[in-house]
Design a protein around this motif. Structure first.
Motif, PDB file in Angstrom:
ATOM      1  N   GLU A 152     -11.533   8.043   8.334  1.00 24.93           N
ATOM      2  CA  GLU A 152     -11.017   8.609   9.583  1.00 24.93           C
ATOM      3  C   GLU A 152      -9.583   8.158   9.837  1.00 24.93           C
ATOM      4  OE1 GLU A 152     -13.677   7.389  12.647  1.00 24.93           O
ATOM      5  OE2 GLU A 152     -15.333   8.621  11.906  1.00 24.93           O
ATOM      6  N   ILE A 153      -9.286   6.878   9.512  1.00 28.63           N
ATOM      7  CA  ILE A 153      -7.951   6.343   9.760  1.00 28.63           C
ATOM      8  C   ILE A 153      -6.946   6.933   8.770  1.00 28.63           C
ATOM      9  CG2 ILE A 153      -6.554   4.237   9.722  1.00 28.63           C
ATOM     10  CD1 ILE A 153      -9.051   2.723  10.610  1.00 28.63           C
ATOM     11  N   ALA A 154      -7.288   6.937   7.508  1.00 31.17           N
ATOM     12  CA  ALA A 154      -6.369   7.401   6.466  1.00 31.17           C
ATOM     13  C   ALA A 154      -7.073   8.470   5.628  1.00 31.17           C
ATOM     14  CB  ALA A 154      -5.938   6.248   5.579  1.00 31.17           C
ATOM     15  N   PRO A 155      -6.903   9.746   5.968  1.00 26.42           N
ATOM     16  CA  PRO A 155      -7.596  10.798   5.219  1.00 26.42           C
ATOM     17  C   PRO A 155      -7.098  10.930   3.781  1.00 26.42           C
ATOM     18  CG  PRO A 155      -6.268  11.717   7.007  1.00 26.42           C
ATOM     19  CD  PRO A 155      -6.166  10.254   7.100  1.00 26.42           C
ATOM     20  N   ASP A 156      -5.862  10.537   3.511  1.00 28.37           N
ATOM     21  CA  ASP A 156      -5.325  10.615   2.155  1.00 28.37           C
ATOM     22  C   ASP A 156      -5.388   9.219   1.524  1.00 28.37           C
ATOM     23  OD1 ASP A 156      -4.074  11.364  -0.158  1.00 28.37           O
ATOM     24  OD2 ASP A 156      -2.051  11.322   0.705  1.00 28.37           O
ATOM     25  N   PRO A 157      -6.075   9.058   0.387  1.00 24.54           N
ATOM     26  CA  PRO A 157      -6.180   7.729  -0.233  1.00 24.54           C
ATOM     27  C   PRO A 157      -4.831   7.146  -0.651  1.00 24.54           C
ATOM     28  CG  PRO A 157      -7.767   9.239  -1.216  1.00 24.54           C
ATOM     29  CD  PRO A 157      -6.911  10.039  -0.299  1.00 24.54           C
ATOM     30  N   GLU A 158      -3.809   7.979  -0.832  1.00 23.79           N
ATOM     31  CA  GLU A 158      -2.487   7.477  -1.206  1.00 23.79           C
ATOM     32  C   GLU A 158      -1.842   6.689  -0.075  1.00 23.79           C
ATOM     33  OE1 GLU A 158      -1.005   7.772  -4.204  1.00 23.79           O
ATOM     34  OE2 GLU A 158      -2.845   8.702  -4.936  1.00 23.79           O
ATOM     35  N   MET A 159      -2.378   6.795   1.136  1.00 26.01           N
ATOM     36  CA  MET A 159      -1.827   6.086   2.287  1.00 26.01           C
ATOM     37  C   MET A 159      -2.286   4.621   2.337  1.00 26.01           C
ATOM     38  SD  MET A 159      -2.461   9.099   5.102  1.00 26.01           S
ATOM     39  CE  MET A 159      -1.978   8.121   6.489  1.00 26.01           C
ATOM     40  N   LEU A 160      -3.251   4.257   1.521  1.00 29.45           N
ATOM     41  CA  LEU A 160      -3.833   2.912   1.581  1.00 29.45           C
ATOM     42  C   LEU A 160      -3.156   1.973   0.577  1.00 29.45           C
ATOM     43  CD1 LEU A 160      -7.595   3.893   1.758  1.00 29.45           C
ATOM     44  CD2 LEU A 160      -6.122   3.215   3.640  1.00 29.45           C
ATOM     45  N   MET A 161      -3.035   0.695   0.982  1.00 26.90           N
ATOM     46  CA  MET A 161      -2.519  -0.349   0.101  1.00 26.90           C
ATOM     47  C   MET A 161      -3.481  -1.533   0.218  1.00 26.90           C
ATOM     48  SD  MET A 161       1.077  -2.402   0.150  1.00 26.90           S
ATOM     49  CE  MET A 161       2.052  -0.938   0.024  1.00 26.90           C
ATOM     50  N   PHE A 162      -3.847  -2.098  -0.924  1.00 25.92           N
ATOM     51  CA  PHE A 162      -4.856  -3.156  -0.935  1.00 25.92           C
ATOM     52  C   PHE A 162      -4.278  -4.450  -1.484  1.00 25.92           C
ATOM     53  CE2 PHE A 162      -7.144   0.829  -1.332  1.00 25.92           C
ATOM     54  CZ  PHE A 162      -8.095   0.687  -0.348  1.00 25.92           C
ATOM     55  N   GLY A 163      -4.741  -5.540  -0.930  1.00 29.56           N
ATOM     56  CA  GLY A 163      -4.418  -6.872  -1.436  1.00 29.56           C
ATOM     57  C   GLY A 163      -5.715  -7.647  -1.615  1.00 29.56           C
ATOM     58  N   ASP A 164      -5.938  -8.163  -2.790  1.00 29.43           N
ATOM     59  CA  ASP A 164      -7.182  -8.863  -3.084  1.00 29.43           C
ATOM     60  C   ASP A 164      -7.000 -10.352  -2.818  1.00 29.43           C
ATOM     61  OD1 ASP A 164      -9.625  -9.666  -3.942  1.00 29.43           O
ATOM     62  OD2 ASP A 164      -9.232  -9.321  -6.066  1.00 29.43           O
ATOM     63  N   GLU A 165      -7.609 -10.818  -1.720  1.00 25.55           N
ATOM     64  CA  GLU A 165      -7.541 -12.237  -1.390  1.00 25.55           C
ATOM     65  C   GLU A 165      -8.941 -12.823  -1.252  1.00 25.55           C
ATOM     66  OE1 GLU A 165      -5.155 -12.782   2.049  1.00 25.55           O
ATOM     67  OE2 GLU A 165      -3.421 -11.779   1.191  1.00 25.55           O
ATOM     68  N   ALA A 166      -9.926 -12.121  -1.765  1.00 22.43           N
ATOM     69  CA  ALA A 166     -11.310 -12.581  -1.618  1.00 22.43           C
ATOM     70  C   ALA A 166     -11.651 -13.700  -2.586  1.00 22.43           C
ATOM     71  CB  ALA A 166     -12.268 -11.415  -1.823  1.00 22.43           C
ATOM     72  N   ALA A 167     -11.097 -13.671  -3.787  1.00 19.12           N
ATOM     73  CA  ALA A 167     -11.437 -14.685  -4.790  1.00 19.12           C
ATOM     74  C   ALA A 167     -10.544 -15.902  -4.654  1.00 19.12           C
ATOM     75  CB  ALA A 167     -11.296 -14.090  -6.185  1.00 19.12           C
ATOM     76  N   LYS A 168     -11.026 -17.018  -5.153  1.00 16.53           N
ATOM     77  CA  LYS A 168     -10.252 -18.239  -5.112  1.00 16.53           C
ATOM     78  C   LYS A 168      -9.760 -18.541  -6.520  1.00 16.53           C
ATOM     79  CE  LYS A 168     -12.677 -20.071  -1.212  1.00 16.53           C
ATOM     80  NZ  LYS A 168     -11.815 -20.237  -0.129  1.00 16.53           N
ATOM     81  N   ASP A 169      -8.675 -19.293  -6.638  1.00 13.83           N
ATOM     82  CA  ASP A 169      -8.160 -19.642  -7.960  1.00 13.83           C
ATOM     83  C   ASP A 169      -8.318 -21.142  -8.194  1.00 13.83           C
ATOM     84  OD1 ASP A 169      -6.242 -20.732  -6.369  1.00 13.83           O
ATOM     85  OD2 ASP A 169      -4.613 -19.460  -7.052  1.00 13.83           O
ATOM     86  N   GLU A 170      -7.737 -21.642  -9.283  1.00 10.79           N
ATOM     87  CA  GLU A 170      -7.933 -23.039  -9.662  1.00 10.79           C
ATOM     88  C   GLU A 170      -7.270 -24.030  -8.723  1.00 10.79           C
ATOM     89  OE1 GLU A 170      -4.447 -21.381 -11.875  1.00 10.79           O
ATOM     90  OE2 GLU A 170      -6.526 -20.786 -11.759  1.00 10.79           O
ATOM     91  N   ARG A 171      -6.435 -23.579  -7.812  1.00 16.68           N
ATOM     92  CA  ARG A 171      -5.771 -24.504  -6.894  1.00 16.68           C
ATOM     93  C   ARG A 171      -6.601 -24.770  -5.643  1.00 16.68           C
ATOM     94  NH1 ARG A 171      -0.513 -21.051  -6.671  1.00 16.68           N
ATOM     95  NH2 ARG A 171      -2.173 -19.560  -6.911  1.00 16.68           N
ATOM     96  N   THR A 172      -7.742 -24.131  -5.516  1.00 17.21           N
ATOM     97  CA  THR A 172      -8.571 -24.315  -4.335  1.00 17.21           C
ATOM     98  C   THR A 172      -9.632 -25.374  -4.601  1.00 17.21           C
ATOM     99  OG1 THR A 172     -10.048 -22.581  -5.039  1.00 17.21           O
ATOM    100  CG2 THR A 172      -8.225 -21.935  -3.620  1.00 17.21           C
ATOM    101  N   LEU A 173     -10.423 -25.664  -3.591  1.00 22.11           N
ATOM    102  CA  LEU A 173     -11.425 -26.723  -3.692  1.00 22.11           C
ATOM    103  C   LEU A 173     -12.744 -26.259  -4.304  1.00 22.11           C
ATOM    104  CD1 LEU A 173     -10.851 -28.452  -0.255  1.00 22.11           C
ATOM    105  CD2 LEU A 173     -10.065 -29.176  -2.499  1.00 22.11           C
TER     106      LEU A 173
END
Length: 182
Positions: A139-160
């Motif tokens: 409903e917010i963005a009818p065209d998928p080209e309007m979306l931008m994603f950032g993946d911050e769900a996973a953790k890397d080796e610098r985390t606890l």
């Protein structure tokens, strides 16, 4: 004509029947084998059993008792990402057992535990909430080209978060760490 081979389970029955008091001829009649096989098997079994009986138990005495091993497996089930030095400390503090890290490593290998990389999975995966979210985004963005994603769900080796854990050989180790928050 090739020689007639006798199965190992049939050969294993010969000393059992002999210990129960059966004669050589009755063993031959019961199992359908020749007397020479019965005599050879009995001679080999008694020679091997007396040799081991005189020498005592084979191999080195284990450092960990059955109760200690049960404690190890319970601790690993409760906390599969525990390090070996932490496991060593737990054994020392709770069971008063002093063993080396290498002994712990060998014991875990003998129990078929291996060191594996953790694969993180979502704790809650609700398909209905996911569909509602997708409809809301549509409903917010009818065209998928309007979306931008950032993946911050996973953790890397610098985390606890720990990246390795132990589980039985042949099973996958998955840590359910990420929780959905509405």
């Amino acid at each position: 004509m090739p020689p007639h081979t006798i199965s190992l389970d049939l050969k294993a029955r010969i000393p059992v029947l002999h210990r129960r008091g059966h004669s050589v001829t009755s063993i031959c009649h019961l199992l359908g084998i020749k007397k020479t096989l019965v005599y050879k098997t009995i001679r080999l079994r008694t020679a091997n059993s007396s040799q081991h009986a005189n020498n005592g138990p084979l191999g080195r005495r284990r450092n960990l008792s059955i109760d200690d091993i049960a404690f190890l497996t319970t601790t690993l089930r409760r906390n599969p990402t525990i390090y070996l030095d932490e496991l060593q400390h737990e054994l020392r503090a709770r069971r008063s057992v002093f063993v080396s890290i290498h002994t712990l490593f060998r014991t875990l290998r003998r129990l078929h535990y291996s060191h594996k990389t953790i694969s993180a999975r979502a704790l809650e995966r609700d398909e209905e909430r996911r569909a509602i979210f997708m409809n809301h985004i549509a409903e917010i963005a009818p065209d998928p080209e309007m979306l931008m994603f950032g993946d911050e769900a996973a953790k890397d080796e610098r985390t606890l978060i720990r990246r390795f854990g132990r589980s039985k050989i042949g099973t996958r180790f998955a840590s359910f760490t990420y929780q959905y928050q509405s």
